[in-house]
Design an enzyme around this catalytic site. Structure first.
Site, PDB file in Angstrom:
ATOM      1  N   VAL A 160       1.864  -3.776 -10.795  1.00 23.59           N
ATOM      2  CA  VAL A 160       1.288  -2.870  -9.961  1.00 23.59           C
ATOM      3  C   VAL A 160       1.628  -2.936  -8.377  1.00 23.59           C
ATOM      4  O   VAL A 160       1.593  -2.201  -7.738  1.00 23.59           O
ATOM      5  CB  VAL A 160      -0.430  -3.128 -10.198  1.00 23.59           C
ATOM      6  CG1 VAL A 160      -1.256  -2.404  -9.211  1.00 23.59           C
ATOM      7  CG2 VAL A 160      -0.666  -2.784 -11.654  1.00 23.59           C
ATOM      8  N   ALA A 161       1.807  -4.279  -8.130  1.00 24.71           N
ATOM      9  CA  ALA A 161       1.901  -4.477  -6.698  1.00 24.71           C
ATOM     10  C   ALA A 161       3.234  -3.872  -6.397  1.00 24.71           C
ATOM     11  O   ALA A 161       3.546  -3.478  -5.137  1.00 24.71           O
ATOM     12  CB  ALA A 161       1.868  -5.962  -6.640  1.00 24.71           C
ATOM     13  N   ILE A 208       4.534  -1.252  -7.538  1.00 23.33           N
ATOM     14  CA  ILE A 208       4.467   0.201  -7.427  1.00 23.33           C
ATOM     15  C   ILE A 208       3.297   0.767  -6.487  1.00 23.33           C
ATOM     16  O   ILE A 208       2.366   0.224  -6.486  1.00 23.33           O
ATOM     17  CB  ILE A 208       3.907   0.890  -8.902  1.00 23.33           C
ATOM     18  CG1 ILE A 208       5.038   0.187  -9.946  1.00 23.33           C
ATOM     19  CG2 ILE A 208       3.876   2.373  -8.817  1.00 23.33           C
ATOM     20  CD1 ILE A 208       4.318   0.671 -11.475  1.00 23.33           C
ATOM     21  N   GLU A 243       1.121   2.393  -5.577  1.00 23.14           N
ATOM     22  CA  GLU A 243       0.298   3.861  -6.017  1.00 23.14           C
ATOM     23  C   GLU A 243      -0.209   4.653  -4.919  1.00 23.14           C
ATOM     24  O   GLU A 243      -0.507   5.921  -5.192  1.00 23.14           O
ATOM     25  CB  GLU A 243      -1.003   3.040  -6.717  1.00 23.14           C
ATOM     26  CG  GLU A 243      -0.945   2.316  -7.786  1.00 23.14           C
ATOM     27  CD  GLU A 243      -0.481   0.858  -7.617  1.00 23.14           C
ATOM     28  OE1 GLU A 243      -0.286   0.455  -6.288  1.00 23.14           O
ATOM     29  OE2 GLU A 243      -0.576  -0.246  -8.605  1.00 23.14           O
ATOM     30  N   ASP A 298      17.812  37.829   7.652  1.00 25.70           N
ATOM     31  CA  ASP A 298      17.995  39.225   7.792  1.00 25.70           C
ATOM     32  C   ASP A 298      18.096  39.890   9.416  1.00 25.70           C
ATOM     33  O   ASP A 298      17.482  39.251  10.030  1.00 25.70           O
ATOM     34  CB  ASP A 298      16.672  39.875   7.106  1.00 25.70           C
ATOM     35  CG  ASP A 298      16.555  41.408   7.156  1.00 25.70           C
ATOM     36  OD1 ASP A 298      17.873  41.983   6.734  1.00 25.70           O
ATOM     37  OD2 ASP A 298      15.675  42.186   7.582  1.00 25.70           O
ATOM     38  N   ASN A 354      -2.474  -4.354  -2.167  1.00 22.57           N
ATOM     39  CA  ASN A 354      -1.606  -3.153  -2.383  1.00 22.57           C
ATOM     40  C   ASN A 354      -2.318  -1.730  -2.362  1.00 22.57           C
ATOM     41  O   ASN A 354      -1.947  -0.900  -1.769  1.00 22.57           O
ATOM     42  CB  ASN A 354      -1.225  -3.413  -3.989  1.00 22.57           C
ATOM     43  CG  ASN A 354       0.173  -2.270  -4.133  1.00 22.57           C
ATOM     44  OD1 ASN A 354       0.862  -2.378  -3.545  1.00 22.57           O
ATOM     45  ND2 ASN A 354       0.040  -1.758  -5.295  1.00 22.57           N
ATOM     46  N   ASP A 356      -2.274  -1.811   2.725  1.00 17.83           N
ATOM     47  CA  ASP A 356      -0.870  -1.470   2.984  1.00 17.83           C
ATOM     48  C   ASP A 356      -1.187   0.121   3.241  1.00 17.83           C
ATOM     49  O   ASP A 356      -0.359   0.840   4.145  1.00 17.83           O
ATOM     50  CB  ASP A 356       0.089  -1.276   1.809  1.00 17.83           C
ATOM     51  CG  ASP A 356       0.466  -2.638   1.076  1.00 17.83           C
ATOM     52  OD1 ASP A 356       0.332  -3.605   2.269  1.00 17.83           O
ATOM     53  OD2 ASP A 356       1.076  -2.952   0.360  1.00 17.83           O
TER      54      ASP A 356
END
Length: 893
Positions: A291-292, A294, A296, A338, A717, A721
């Site tokens: 988990v850390a 990634i 989240e 255009d 995490n 962060d």
């Protein structure tokens, strides 16, 4: 009557078929029209005259599609892991992030899917038709092929028509062809060449265009999706939606992180097994570390940063419909624009004029004009049917421009019209190419005529010079011819004026004889004043501006030269030339051209795709119906908010609220800065997560106790962060960002040394955390490798490691504000959000450390000043070390 196939009807070249043959084929009579019985029969065969959109996906399907992404899969895995570990709050937070992002994506996709619905609304609700010998008004959706439609000024055309009759008929086709000047239609015109641009097919009229002058009738050749507008609807519905560069990068990052997380779990589990550790405890540790590994909060942080950017851009008149489009702007290196209404003002303006007394003059220099010069403008006003009040005009754009010229020359038009009332007129027609009006003025009668120079000069016997009427000589003819050529070479549209004073009233057929030539005016739809500077800035930023227009090649090239888009004729091409190329040939030559003139909607799409095939990130700007498919095909479509049609707006990714081309450049600058900020957040998060992984790996490989338990890892995490990462996403923009070249299509988050920085920063964070962890044991007189260590010593050491890794991450966040500039030069307080995030981060650690129940939950101990001194010393050493590295980089540069 059999229903033709869609392909066959799309290929029918109605402008080349003789009218008598066409009416026989359609089994209709221009005089009496269809019978009501036949209309009902054809309705059942051809269907309603409406643009049917594709079947829309349900909200549920759209929502599920938003969840089919690699990063989302990783987040779902994180939810399962955290719930399995009993961390229900963390699981709820991650789930909320997924659902919020998916909901936002559905909202944006629903908005973007409204393009075809807007096309349907463009059809005129009512139309005049001739049926059973009578003219009646019907719903436009009940019109069928073969119907005879009656046209008059101010009425939208309900279907595609082959004209049967056209009396001074002029139609504004700008929304379909891009031309700012109304097209004069000729029912009896014949063509043998198969490919002719839409704007040149003067014997046809198209659905959703507007009759501005005159009257006419036409036989319906196509309804619904079989019209030119219908073909655009088909292109829109068939075009595949492509992912933006940001979506691609995040998707790739998600796959990478997923693989890394799996590898970490396996590695730690294998090492722990051979070391004889408690496997149940190490399973929890390994999944916590996964988990850390990634971030989240990445998806949420990216969404927050993009939302902040969108809000800021909206205040600067750039309205973003899809969040990832903000980043896409920063990658753009080709802007296909255009001409009409985007690069130009969409307003015909007289630029220059010539008369035999004042000679050749620009309007901007027309002070102290002679009586002859004033008369030239007065003649244009009196021989006009347009109106202009409070900058709002009605009628032919050319005539409106002539009225504006009189205002610029300080001529009182109301007084002039009152003193010279119109008695009679001879209307314009395409054969004579001129119009005349007959007035009573100052006790005499006067004819005023304006028209094409080559036709009008043949009707003139005299010229006006120095206030006197004198016979026209060859010298006069050459002077006026040279003046017209000079204007034409600048792509100015020329128009001449003449008059004839008389002492009695004469029949209209004698108006245009023995006229007195007054002079010539030259006009053009001028470029926007701010566009040239914007194009120059874009060029410095490595962005190429390309003009794609339905206008004539010479006019387009003249505007392009003035704006700095092109410099030579070789850089311009036309729809006719493209029509004879295969798509492969177009792609091989696409980089040679900067101007594409007289192009169709299909050509615009092919041009955009050709640029994309060369690895370019392409933006297309436009405002008309004809721009919608290319807006949809481009990496990012930019529609005009004021002059733009609903179709263009719905097909676009961004809308300019002020129709200002320079806003595009400002948006590109914002896009670049936003991407840089997103990259800062991503790299910071990954560096922190790598630091956590390195910490755990070093400890496990070295045989040390676990330095961070599962709850501590999740706290770091998911909470610590995130705040600095969001704050980095709100960093002020880099003023030098537009001096850099656009990012290449293969660039990712780890380009330009960012990947090395993640590894280097993560390694240092891990090492410093291990140093603090080991110090915690030695302070109490224990070796971290000892077999028997009291639990309170473990908690003490883990508390030091916990605070050190957090302090390293918080303080190190300042260094991510620039790749090589010193934080002491940038300033700690220039990003108040980041400074505040760091303070809040430390505040949260004080709460966790000194509130007893929280300290117990996270298995921490309250520390004194000595321990805080050690933590801050280790953390500041990381920031100072980064400053040394930046100093070396700056000297290298």
């Amino acid at each position: 009557m059999a229903k033709p196939t869609e392909a066959k009807q799309n290929e029918t070249l109605y402008h080349t078929i003789p009218l008598s043959e066409l009416t026989q084929t359609l089994k209709t009579n221009p005089t009496s029209g269809l019978s009501e019985t036949e209309v009902q029969s054809r309705l059942s065969t051809y269907g309603k005259n409406q643009l049917k959109g594709e079947t829309r996906k349900s909200i549920f399907r759209l929502f599920i599609a938003q969840l089919q992404d690699a990063l989302i899969y990783v987040l779902f895995a994180a939810v399962i892991i955290t719930v399995f570990m009993g961390e229900y709050i963390d699981g709820i937070i991650i789930t909320a992030v997924i659902l919020i992002n998916a909901t936002l994506g559905v909202v944006q996709e629903v908005r973007a899917g409204n393009a075809i619905e807007a096309l349907r609304k463009m059809a005129s609700p009512r139309a005049l038709v001739r049926r059973d010998g009578q003219v009646k008004e019907v719903n436009s959706e009940d019109i069928v092929p073969g119907d005879i439609v009656v046209l008059d000024a101010g009425r939208y055309i309900p279907a595609d028509l082959r004209l049967v009759e056209a009396v001074n008929l002029q139609i504004d086709e700008s929304a379909l062809t891009g031309e700012s000047v109304a097209v004069t239609k000729e029912a009896d015109a014949t063509f043998t060449e198969e490919y002719i641009p839409l704007g040149d097919r003067t014997n046809l009229a198209y659905m959703s265009t507007l009759v501005t002058y005159g009257r006419g009738t036409g036989v319906v050749t196509g309804t619904g999706l079989q019209t030119e507008v219908g073909k655009i609807a088909n292109i829109l519905s068939q075009d595949d939606e492509t992912k933006t560069p940001l979506e691609i990068r995040l998707n790739q990052l998600g796959k990478t992180l997923g693989k890394a997380a799996l590898a970490i779990c396996v590695l730690i589990f294998v090492i722990s097994f051979f070391q004889g550790r408690d496997l149940a405890e190490m399973f929890l540790t390994s999944v916590s570390l996964a988990v850390a590994a990634i971030p989240e909060g990445l998806a949420a942080i990216v969404a927050v940063v993009l939302s902040i950017g969108v809000t800021k851009m909206a205040k600067q008149n750039a309205i973003i419909k899809r969040l990832p489009a903000v980043e896409t702007l920063g990658s753009v290196n080709i802007v296909c624009s255009d001409k009409t209404g985007t690069l130009t003002q969409n307003k015909m303006t007289v630029q220059e004029f010539f008369n035999f007394t004042d000679k050749h003059k620009k309007v901007s220099e027309s002070t102290d004009l002679s009586v002859d010069g004033i008369l030239l403008s007065e003649a244009m006003v009196l021989s006009s049917d347009a109106t202009l009040e409070n900058d709002e005009g009605t009628g032919d754009p050319t005539e409106i421009a002539l009225l504006q010229l009189a205002d610029d020359l300080k001529i009182d038009r109301k007084t002039l019209l009152a003193e010279a009332p119109r008695i009679d007129e001879r209307a314009f027609d395409s054969d004579r190419k001129m119009m005349s009006t007959f007035h009573q003025q100052n006790g005499q009668y006067v004819v005023y005529t304006k028209g094409a120079i080559d036709r009008l000069i043949l009707k003139c016997k005299y010229v006006l010079e120095d206030g006197e009427i004198i016979p026209m000589t060859e010298t006069h003819k050459k002077l006026i011819s040279d003046a017209a050529d000079t204007m034409s070479n600048k792509a100015l549209r020329t128009l001449a004026a003449a008059y004839k004073p008389m002492d009695k009233q004469i029949p209209a057929e004698h108006f245009e004889k023995d006229l007195v030539m007054i002079g010539v005016v030259g006009m053009i739809d001028p470029p926007r004043e701010e566009v040239k500077d914007a194009i120059s800035i874009a060029k410095e930023a490595g962005i190429t501006t390309v003009m794609i227009t339905g206008d004539h090649k010479n006019t387009a090239l003249a505007i392009a030269k003035e704006l700095g888009i092109a410099s030579d004729l070789s850089e311009a091409t036309s729809g006719a030339a493209i029509n004879h190329m295969t798509q492969a040939e177009l792609e091989s030559h696409i980089q040679e051209y900067k101007v594409f003139a007289r192009v169709s909607p299909e050509h615009k799409v092919n041009i955009v795709k050709a640029f994309k095939s060369k690895g370019n990130i392409v933006s297309m700007t436009g405002d008309g119906v004809n721009d919608a498919p290319s807006l949809n095909a481009a990496d990012i479509g930019v529609a005009m908010g004021i002059e733009g049609t609903d179709v263009a707006k719905n097909a676009s990714d961004m809308i300019l609220a002020d129709d200002n081309f320079s806003t595009i450049i400002s948006a590109i600058e914002q896009g670049r800065n936003i991407y840089n900020n997103i990259k800062k957040s991503v790299i910071f998060l990954l560096a922190c997560n790598v630091g956590e992984v390195i910490t755990m790996l070093i400890a496990i490989i070295a045989g040390l106790p676990v330095p961070l338990i599962a709850t501590q890892l999740l706290w770091i995490n998911l909470v610590t962060d995130t705040l600095p990462a969001v704050a980095l996403g709100m960093d002020p923009g880099n003023p030098d960002v537009m001096k850099e070249k656009p990012r290449t299509t293969n660039e990712n988050f780890f380009s330009h040394g960012a990947g090395k920085r993640v590894i280097l920063a993560g390694t240092f964070i891990g090492i410093l955390t291990i140093v603090a962890f080991a110090a915690g044991y030695y302070i109490h007189g224990y070796s971290p490798f000892a077999n028997t260590i009291p639990e309170e010593v473990h908690e003490y050491a883990r508390t030091l490691a916990f605070l050190t890794i957090i302090a390293c991450q918080l303080l190190y966040s300042f260094s991510f504000r620039h790749e090589y500039k010193s934080i002491f030069k940038i300033g700690f307080f220039s990003n108040v959000y980041l400074f505040g995030a760091v303070l809040i981060g430390f505040g949260l650690q004080f709460l966790v450390l000194y509130i007893p129940f929280m300290a117990e939950a996270f298995k921490l101990q309250a520390l004194g000043v000595k321990e805080w001194g050690l933590v801050m010393s280790l953390s500041l050493s990381l920031l100072l070390g980064d400053e040394i590295i930046k100093l070396v980089i700056r000297r290298g540069k």
